[in-house]
Design an enzyme around this catalytic site. Structure first.
Site, mmCIF file in Angstrom:
data_model
loop_
_atom_site.group_PDB
_atom_site.id
_atom_site.type_symbol
_atom_site.label_atom_id
_atom_site.label_comp_id
_atom_site.label_asym_id
_atom_site.label_seq_id
_atom_site.Cartn_x
_atom_site.Cartn_y
_atom_site.Cartn_z
ATOM 1 N N ILE A 130 0.901 -1.213 0.001
ATOM 2 C CA ILE A 130 0.136 -0.101 0.025
ATOM 3 C C ILE A 130 0.913 1.217 0.047
ATOM 4 O O ILE A 130 0.553 2.257 -0.773
ATOM 5 C CB ILE A 130 -0.948 -0.028 1.299
ATOM 6 C CG1 ILE A 130 -1.709 -1.200 1.199
ATOM 7 C CG2 ILE A 130 -1.766 1.110 1.129
ATOM 8 C CD1 ILE A 130 -2.680 -1.644 -0.046
ATOM 9 N N GLU B 266 10.035 3.389 6.492
ATOM 10 C CA GLU B 266 9.580 1.718 6.845
ATOM 11 C C GLU B 266 10.572 1.471 7.885
ATOM 12 O O GLU B 266 11.786 1.454 7.830
ATOM 13 C CB GLU B 266 9.946 1.002 5.508
ATOM 14 C CG GLU B 266 9.888 -0.335 5.744
ATOM 15 C CD GLU B 266 8.743 -1.139 6.079
ATOM 16 O OE1 GLU B 266 7.555 -0.749 5.523
ATOM 17 O OE2 GLU B 266 8.922 -1.886 7.023
ATOM 18 N N SER C 174 -0.724 -13.754 -1.288
ATOM 19 C CA SER C 174 -1.006 -14.787 -2.221
ATOM 20 C C SER C 174 -0.795 -14.449 -3.500
ATOM 21 O O SER C 174 -0.344 -15.162 -4.257
ATOM 22 C CB SER C 174 -2.253 -15.436 -1.921
ATOM 23 O OG SER C 174 -2.759 -15.742 -0.672
ATOM 24 N N HIS D 205 -7.954 -10.219 -7.305
ATOM 25 C CA HIS D 205 -9.535 -10.368 -7.070
ATOM 26 C C HIS D 205 -10.268 -9.557 -8.027
ATOM 27 O O HIS D 205 -10.116 -8.624 -8.486
ATOM 28 C CB HIS D 205 -9.942 -10.186 -5.805
ATOM 29 C CG HIS D 205 -9.304 -11.013 -4.768
ATOM 30 N ND1 HIS D 205 -9.686 -12.406 -4.680
ATOM 31 C CD2 HIS D 205 -8.291 -10.700 -3.768
ATOM 32 C CE1 HIS D 205 -8.663 -12.892 -3.545
ATOM 33 N NE2 HIS D 205 -8.075 -11.978 -3.058
ATOM 34 N N CYS E 250 15.587 -26.956 -2.723
ATOM 35 C CA CYS E 250 16.624 -27.250 -1.578
ATOM 36 C C CYS E 250 16.692 -26.094 -0.691
ATOM 37 O O CYS E 250 17.601 -26.296 0.460
ATOM 38 C CB CYS E 250 17.900 -27.292 -2.297
ATOM 39 S SG CYS E 250 18.838 -25.778 -2.609
#
Lengths: 466, 310
Positions: A12, A31, A45, A49, A431
């Site tokens: 965002i 940040e 994910s 949408h 791995c």
């Protein structure tokens, strides 16, 4: 004196920075983590949408639907991966009404390309789904992206347009001084006309620092499992069960990198730093996927990870100029990634009521991604390797990432192993870095000029060697 | 029709292409060459032949093959010296990305992408270690969790210490070797947790690496959860005999819980030619001793030479 200070460098914050960077503004983004996307965004994910799972009239529905549309052009301009593969909300024989309700909700929001499909259609297009699934709502505008690449694309483009990024810096106090705001951090003190609080899980705490009441954030944990590349894509579309009040349910997610992810769970927790994974969640995910059709062999799970959604009791996004010059963004959870570019527009419109915005003459609208050797044609690979032979040296054998890509990630701001992993997929394969970790550290050591034992996995005291 | 440039370049033809320049790959190439076969290509992804032997600075190699106790690095040097003066073509720092129809092997290196063709292809790509993620051990995902082999590379190749208070999960040979190595480097190895009732590795390694250094091996003990935000801070584990759970502080967790043959190249290879590709060394199955892998590979090299020279 800054025009705007953005607090939070997740998807965002970076999307807002990217939206505002085209104007003549002096912008600083603060940040607390050492790289962008290391908070809530890192466990996203990657689904863009349609927006029809959010209730018509809600802010999240409006912004998700708009954000979805913006991704086509953005992904081209900023060169990050995005594919509209469509989503299916699946239902059993007695649940068709719920799909029709969702369809109606979607139509009210203004979402196009929706239709209800039947068993026959599903048998052809999604043969791995259970035969007990009789109907599905198809939303063709849904897509997938790589959430980190989107975040780093916004970050890089904003940086190219002179947004200043102060990483590893924590906001400690915010006070109002006449018409301005003063922000004190662990490093310095700044004055600004505008504060944009998009601090994710900690946005309520940041709001409190400014003495502004807001909704409390109740972290909701989501655990996901990533399957081995050899499993391939279990489904062509993103598969959703019917949504429940607090969650969209356990999904089958084809990732942008042609692997499959399953999850997430939804568990309300107290601790904003609790990222533990559990056996119970793993079992719950596998069982839920079985209800959809595919049987998951636990041996094909290459990793389990969890993330926290910054949820509130409001159940919708809250974006408002709560005090003059102070914009709060609270509860931006799913579909936050989808909505991010629209949130950028929305915040811009709030700012434009207070400051006259003029477009920079020097505005750079495009950004090029780090070349991905694995996905290139032979001739493109040869051209690049001829130009820079480091692109011919494979470092990560599982994901076929080259030294050239790692160097490029470092030059664009990666300073941790995770920062390199999120940008290049190095260490993301089967791995888990057992073959490449030291080789990457060797490159970091050389390029950044830091000793091995100062290299971290993800900042703070996550040292790799001692 | 005009073909793209890369197709027009004449492709190099080999009798035998071996992918992987560790002990099994070197031995296949060497014995095939000694049996009179020419046009042999050995492709290795790292800058140097020898594979994992190059990070094994401990002894215990070569007793059968060289009739002499050697370190892994000595074994590697001795065997790769055999290849000098043969007609075997060796490509190092070259990574095979795929095998396709007509036995075409494509690799990438700093010169670009090349494709070569071999009448026979041997995969000697070794094995990889099982990881914490594969066991899906619950808990946090901090720094300080490595496979035993990675910790070996850290110390022996790069001179870096993975941590100070170490728990080793599993009792495979690399775990046993690393328990001793870490102790010698000044780290405290608290114990090894083995979920099974008995040792997984060789008895001789247990004696030389654990017993001689008083490092406990806890059999029938299971790791339950990992703690720590940024770096490992401790673990919870259970004694499966008494069913008692315990917690202990540590900053490092090493996994030595088994090896998996690394034959992933085959998974992306068309099935029509898969059957013709031979696996050797740890890519075929995990060997206890390098000497055995060498012997089997030399046998294979000989067989292939015989077949092709007919």
């Amino acid at each position: 004196m800054k025009d705007i200070i953005i607090i939070g460098g997740g998807i965002i914050g970076t999307a807002i920075a990217q939206a505002l960077c085209k104007y003549e503004l002096d912008i600083l983004l603060i940040e607390k983590e050492c790289e962008c996307s290391f908070g809530v965004s890192k466990s996203n994910s990657g689904i863009i949408h349609t927006g029809f799972q959010s209730k018509y009239g809600s802010l999240s529905a409006t912004l998700a639907a708009r954000g979805n549309q913006l991704y086509t052009d953005l992904s081209i301009d900023l060169d990050f991966p995005f594919r509209r593969i469509g989503e299916l909300i699946v239902a059993h024989i007695d649940e068709k009404q719920q799909l029709e309700d969702l369809y109606k909700n979607g139509s009210l929001i203004g979402i196009s390309e929706m239709k209800i499909v039947d068993r026959e259609w599903l048998a052809i297009h999604e043969p791995n789904l259970s035969e007990t699934i009789s109907f599905a709502l198809l939303g063709s505008t849904a897509g997938i992206t790589n959430p980190y690449e989107a975040c780093y694309a916004f970050f890089e483009n904003a940086k190219a347009n002179n947004v200043q990024f102060n990483l590893s810096e924590t906001v400690e106090n915010i006070s109002q001084l006449n018409e301005r705001w003063e922000i004190r951090t662990n490093m310095s003190t700044y004055q600004t006309n505008f504060v944009i609080n998009c601090a994710g899980l900690f946005a309520d705490k940041v709001s409190q620092l400014a003495d502004i009441e807001c909704e409390t954030i109740f972290p909701r944990k989501g655990e996901e499992l990533l399957l081995d590349r050899h499993v391939g894509e279990l489904c062509k579309h993103i598969i959703f069960p019917l949504p429940k009040p607090n969650t969209k349910g356990i999904l089958i997610i084809p990732t942008i990198d042609h692997t499959t992810m399953i999850g997430p769970t939804a568990e309300v927790i107290d601790d904003k730093e609790d990222l533990r994974t559990t056996t119970a969640s793993k079992d719950h995910i596998i069982n839920s996927i079985k209800d959809l059709g595919p049987v998951i062999d636990p041996a094909t799970i290459i990793t389990a990870f969890s993330g926290l959604r910054p949820a509130t009791k409001l159940g919708d996004f809250y974006i408002n100029e709560d005090r003059k010059g102070f914009i709060n963004l609270i509860g931006i959870q799913s579909p936050g990634l989808t909505a991010a570019p629209a949130i950028g527009e929305f915040v811009t419109s709030i700012i434009s009521k207070n400051i006259k915005l003029t477009i920079k003459k020097t505005y750079i609208s495009k950004r090029k991604s780090i070349p991905k050797i694995r996905d290139m044609s032979v001739s493109a690979k040869n051209t690049l390797i001829k130009k820079d032979s480091d692109f011919g040296t494979i470092i990560c054998r599982c994901e076929e990432v080259t030294k050239g890509e790692i160097l490029e990630a470092i030059r664009r701001g990666a300073k941790t192993l995770d920062g390199i992993k999120f940008r290049t997929r190095c260490q993301m394969g089967r791995c888990h870095g057992s073959f490449c970790t030291m080789k990457i550290m060797d490159i970091m050591h050389e390029e950044l000029g830091i000793p091995y034992n100062e290299i971290t996995k993800r900042g703070h005291d996550s040292y790799v060697t001692i | 029709m005009k073909l793209p440039k890369e197709v027009m370049i004449a492709m190099s033809q080999y009798n035998l292409i071996i992918i992987g320049g560790g002990p099994a790959g070197m031995a296949t190439a060497y014995s095939a060459s000694q049996s009179g076969l020419n046009k042999i290509l050995l492709i290795e992804r790292l800058p140097k032949l020898g594979g994992i032997l190059n990070q094994c600075i401990h002894e215990g190699f070569g007793l059968h093959y060289f009739k002499k106790e050697l370190t892994g690095t000595e074994y590697s040097a001795k065997y790769s010296a055999l290849l000098e003066g043969t007609s075997i073509e060796i490509l190092t720092s070259s990574f095979v990305t795929g095998i396709s129809d007509n036995n075409n092997v494509t690799y990438i290196n700093s010169n670009g992408i090349s494709t070569v063709s071999g009448r026979k292809i041997v995969l000697a790509t070794g094995c990889r270690e099982r990881t914490r993620e594969m066991l899906t051990i619950p808990g946090t995902r901090p720094s300080g969790i490595y496979t035993a082999g990675l910790s070996q590379e850290m110390i022996n190749i790069y001179g870096q210490l993975p941590g100070k208070r170490v728990v080793i999960v599993g009792s495979g040979d690399i775990g046993l070797i690393m328990a001793r190595r870490l102790t010698l480097e000044g780290s405290a190895v608290i114990f090894l947790l083995e979920v099974r009732p008995t040792l997984a590795g060789l008895i001789r390694n247990k004696i030389q690496c654990l017993d001689d250094f008083n490092i406990p091996l806890l059999c029938n003990h299971e790791l339950l959860e990992v703690y720590g935000k940024n770096r490992v801070s401790g673990i919870r584990y259970r004694d499966n005999t008494s069913h008692q759970e315990h917690y202990i502080d540590c900053d490092t967790l090493l996994f030595s819980v088994g090896l998996i043959p690394e034959n992933d190249l085959l998974k992306a290879t068309p099935s029509s030619i898969c059957n013709g590709i031979r696996l050797i060394g740890n890519a075929e199955y995990v060997h206890g001793l390098v000497d055995e892998a060498t012997k089997e590979a030399e046998k294979l090299g000989k067989e292939i030479a015989k077949e092709l020279i007919l």
